[in-house]
Motif scaffolding. Structure first.
Motif, PDB file in Angstrom:
ATOM      1  N   ILE A 157       0.839  -1.192   0.000  1.00 38.98           N
ATOM      2  CA  ILE A 157       0.000   0.000   0.000  1.00 38.98           C
ATOM      3  C   ILE A 157       0.872   1.238   0.000  1.00 38.98           C
ATOM      4  O   ILE A 157       1.766   1.383   0.830  1.00 38.98           O
ATOM      5  CB  ILE A 157      -0.931   0.001   1.230  1.00 38.98           C
ATOM      6  N   CYS A 158       0.609   2.147  -0.932  1.00 38.66           N
ATOM      7  CA  CYS A 158       1.325   3.420  -1.003  1.00 38.66           C
ATOM      8  C   CYS A 158       1.007   4.227   0.252  1.00 38.66           C
ATOM      9  O   CYS A 158      -0.161   4.370   0.626  1.00 38.66           O
ATOM     10  CB  CYS A 158       0.912   4.198  -2.248  1.00 38.66           C
ATOM     11  N   GLU A 159       2.039   4.763   0.896  1.00 40.15           N
ATOM     12  CA  GLU A 159       1.849   5.496   2.144  1.00 40.15           C
ATOM     13  C   GLU A 159       1.264   6.885   1.930  1.00 40.15           C
ATOM     14  O   GLU A 159       0.829   7.520   2.881  1.00 40.15           O
ATOM     15  CB  GLU A 159       3.170   5.598   2.900  1.00 40.15           C
ATOM     16  N   SER A 166       2.190  -3.004  -6.895  1.00 41.15           N
ATOM     17  CA  SER A 166       3.418  -3.794  -6.782  1.00 41.15           C
ATOM     18  C   SER A 166       4.636  -2.931  -7.087  1.00 41.15           C
ATOM     19  O   SER A 166       5.752  -3.404  -7.058  1.00 41.15           O
ATOM     20  CB  SER A 166       3.366  -4.984  -7.737  1.00 41.15           C
ATOM     21  N   ASP A 167       4.413  -1.645  -7.373  1.00 40.77           N
ATOM     22  CA  ASP A 167       5.481  -0.730  -7.760  1.00 40.77           C
ATOM     23  C   ASP A 167       5.786   0.267  -6.646  1.00 40.77           C
ATOM     24  O   ASP A 167       5.639   1.467  -6.808  1.00 40.77           O
ATOM     25  CB  ASP A 167       5.077   0.013  -9.044  1.00 40.77           C
ATOM     26  N   LEU A 168       6.181  -0.232  -5.472  1.00 37.66           N
ATOM     27  CA  LEU A 168       6.516   0.643  -4.354  1.00 37.66           C
ATOM     28  C   LEU A 168       8.020   0.842  -4.288  1.00 37.66           C
ATOM     29  O   LEU A 168       8.792  -0.082  -4.538  1.00 37.66           O
ATOM     30  CB  LEU A 168       6.039   0.048  -3.033  1.00 37.66           C
ATOM     31  N   ALA A 169       8.405   2.074  -3.946  1.00 39.36           N
ATOM     32  CA  ALA A 169       9.824   2.370  -3.736  1.00 39.36           C
ATOM     33  C   ALA A 169       9.926   3.357  -2.585  1.00 39.36           C
ATOM     34  O   ALA A 169       9.045   4.194  -2.380  1.00 39.36           O
ATOM     35  CB  ALA A 169      10.447   2.959  -4.996  1.00 39.36           C
ATOM     36  N   SER A 170      11.012   3.266  -1.833  1.00 40.65           N
ATOM     37  CA  SER A 170      11.233   4.166  -0.714  1.00 40.65           C
ATOM     38  C   SER A 170      11.626   5.532  -1.248  1.00 40.65           C
ATOM     39  O   SER A 170      12.536   5.670  -2.061  1.00 40.65           O
ATOM     40  CB  SER A 170      12.332   3.620   0.187  1.00 40.65           C
ATOM     41  N   GLY A 173      11.709   8.425   3.030  1.00 39.59           N
ATOM     42  CA  GLY A 173      11.281   7.675   4.199  1.00 39.59           C
ATOM     43  C   GLY A 173       9.906   7.055   4.101  1.00 39.59           C
ATOM     44  O   GLY A 173       9.397   6.528   5.075  1.00 39.59           O
ATOM     45  N   GLN A 174       9.261   7.135   2.925  1.00 39.27           N
ATOM     46  CA  GLN A 174       7.944   6.547   2.747  1.00 39.27           C
ATOM     47  C   GLN A 174       7.987   5.572   1.579  1.00 39.27           C
ATOM     48  O   GLN A 174       8.768   5.746   0.642  1.00 39.27           O
ATOM     49  CB  GLN A 174       6.897   7.612   2.430  1.00 39.27           C
ATOM     50  N   LEU A 175       7.126   4.554   1.618  1.00 40.80           N
ATOM     51  CA  LEU A 175       6.957   3.662   0.479  1.00 40.80           C
ATOM     52  C   LEU A 175       5.888   4.267  -0.412  1.00 40.80           C
ATOM     53  O   LEU A 175       4.731   4.395  -0.004  1.00 40.80           O
ATOM     54  CB  LEU A 175       6.544   2.267   0.943  1.00 40.80           C
ATOM     55  N   LEU A 176       6.284   4.677  -1.632  1.00 38.99           N
ATOM     56  CA  LEU A 176       5.377   5.390  -2.526  1.00 38.99           C
ATOM     57  C   LEU A 176       5.234   4.667  -3.860  1.00 38.99           C
ATOM     58  O   LEU A 176       6.186   4.045  -4.354  1.00 38.99           O
ATOM     59  CB  LEU A 176       5.889   6.805  -2.795  1.00 38.99           C
ATOM     60  N   CYS A 177       4.032   4.793  -4.457  1.00 41.68           N
ATOM     61  CA  CYS A 177       3.790   4.263  -5.798  1.00 41.68           C
ATOM     62  C   CYS A 177       4.433   5.205  -6.811  1.00 41.68           C
ATOM     63  O   CYS A 177       4.850   6.321  -6.474  1.00 41.68           O
ATOM     64  CB  CYS A 177       2.292   4.105  -6.055  1.00 41.68           C
ATOM     65  N   SER A 178       4.475   4.798  -8.077  1.00 38.87           N
ATOM     66  CA  SER A 178       5.133   5.620  -9.095  1.00 38.87           C
ATOM     67  C   SER A 178       4.422   6.957  -9.282  1.00 38.87           C
ATOM     68  O   SER A 178       5.064   7.976  -9.532  1.00 38.87           O
ATOM     69  CB  SER A 178       5.210   4.865 -10.417  1.00 38.87           C
ATOM     70  N   CYS A 180       2.840   8.807  -6.986  1.00 39.37           N
ATOM     71  CA  CYS A 180       3.161   9.698  -5.873  1.00 39.37           C
ATOM     72  C   CYS A 180       4.630  10.126  -5.886  1.00 39.37           C
ATOM     73  O   CYS A 180       4.966  11.199  -5.414  1.00 39.37           O
ATOM     74  CB  CYS A 180       2.803   9.054  -4.536  1.00 39.37           C
ATOM     75  N   ARG A 181       5.514   9.288  -6.421  1.00 33.19           N
ATOM     76  CA  ARG A 181       6.923   9.671  -6.525  1.00 33.19           C
ATOM     77  C   ARG A 181       7.111  10.765  -7.549  1.00 33.19           C
ATOM     78  O   ARG A 181       8.038  11.563  -7.455  1.00 33.19           O
ATOM     79  CB  ARG A 181       7.780   8.459  -6.902  1.00 33.19           C
ATOM     80  N   ASP A 182       6.215  10.849  -8.533  1.00 39.40           N
ATOM     81  CA  ASP A 182       6.341  11.845  -9.598  1.00 39.40           C
ATOM     82  C   ASP A 182       5.859  13.216  -9.175  1.00 39.40           C
ATOM     83  O   ASP A 182       6.134  14.212  -9.833  1.00 39.40           O
ATOM     84  CB  ASP A 182       5.540  11.405 -10.834  1.00 39.40           C
ATOM     85  N   ILE A 183       5.130  13.299  -8.066  1.00 38.03           N
ATOM     86  CA  ILE A 183       4.562  14.585  -7.617  1.00 38.03           C
ATOM     87  C   ILE A 183       5.627  15.432  -6.999  1.00 38.03           C
ATOM     88  O   ILE A 183       6.478  15.054  -6.305  1.00 38.03           O
ATOM     89  CB  ILE A 183       3.409  14.351  -6.630  1.00 38.03           C
TER      90      ILE A 183
END
Length: 183
Positions: A157-159, A166-170, A173-178, A180-183
Motif C-alpha cells: 500500500i502506497c503510504e 506492486s510498484d513501491l519504492a522508498s 522515508g515513505q513507500l510510494l507508488c510511481s 506519488c513519486r512523480d509529484i
C-alpha cells in the motif's frame, strides 16, 4: 513485523509541526499538502497540543471565524514511548478520539509520531502466514487461501495515496507508488 514489535519500528520520524499562533487555514492546507492526519503543535520543542484535519474542519464550520491553531487544537498530547509494543499504541488510538500519537524517547523528547495507518500497515505487512489467528480471515478480492494465491504476494500500500500496487519504492522515508513519486 508483528504486534510484538516496538513503536520505534513503525513510527514516522518526519512529522508535521505547527505553532499555536499559526493561521488555522494555513495549517489545514499544510496537513492536506503533506497528506497527514494531524500535526504536533509545538511551543519551542515542547508539544503542547495536536491539530487534526477534523479539528480544522470543525473549527471553521462551527465558528466561521478563521483564527489560530491555538483555537482549534486539542491541548492534550497523547504520548507513547518508542520502546513500547505496537499493541500499546493500538490500544491508545482505539480508546481515544486521536488518530496521531506523539512518540517520545527515554528523555521524553519527541522523536516522531505513530498513526492508525502506521499500525495497520505494520500488522498487515508483517502478518505471519503460520499465525493461527489469521486462519479464518478471508483474503480481500481473492476468495482463496493467501498461502496458495501468489497474484497478490508482491503488492503493498502506497503510504501517500493508499493505492494497492506492486510498484513501491522508498522515497523520503515513505513507500510510494510511481504516481506519488512523480509529484
Amino acid at each position: 513485523m508483528s504486534v510484538e514489535s516496538t513503536i520505534r519500528e513503525v513510527m514516522t520520524r518526519d512529522y508535521v509541526g505547527v505553532s499555536e499562533s499559526d493561521d488555522v487555514l494555513d495549517a489545514g492546507q499544510l496537513l492536506r499538502d503533506e497528506g497527514v492526519d494531524g500535526a504536533v503543535v509545538l511551543r519551542g520543542n515542547e508539544p503542547v497540543g495536536m491539530l487534526e484535519v477534523d479539528g480544522v474542519l470543525d473549527h471553521v464550520l462551527e465558528d466561521g471565524d478563521v483564527e489560530t491553531v491555538g483555537d482549534a487544537m486539542v491541548s492534550e498530547v497523547e504520548r507513547v514511548g518508542a520502546e513500547q509494543p505496537i499493541s500499546t499504541a493500538a490500544d491508545r488510538l482505539v480508546s481515544s478520539d486521536e488518530s496521531v500519537l506523539v512518540v517520545t524517547d527515554e528523555r521524553d523528547d519527541v522523536i516522531g509520531v505513530v498513526t492508525e495507518a502506521d499500525l495497520v500497515r505494520a500488522v498487515a505487512l508483517g502478518r505471519d502466514p503460520d499465525d493461527q489467528r489469521t486462519e479464518n480471515i478471508e483474503p480481500a478480492r481473492t476468495g482463496q487461501n493467501p498461502d496458495t494465491d501468489e497474484r497478490y504476494s508482491n503488492q503493498g500500500i502506497c503510504e501517500r495515496c493508499g493505492a494497492l500496487t506492486s510498484d513501491l519504492a522508498s522515497f523520503n522515508g515513505q513507500l510510494l507508488c510511481s504516481d506519488c513519486r512523480d509529484i
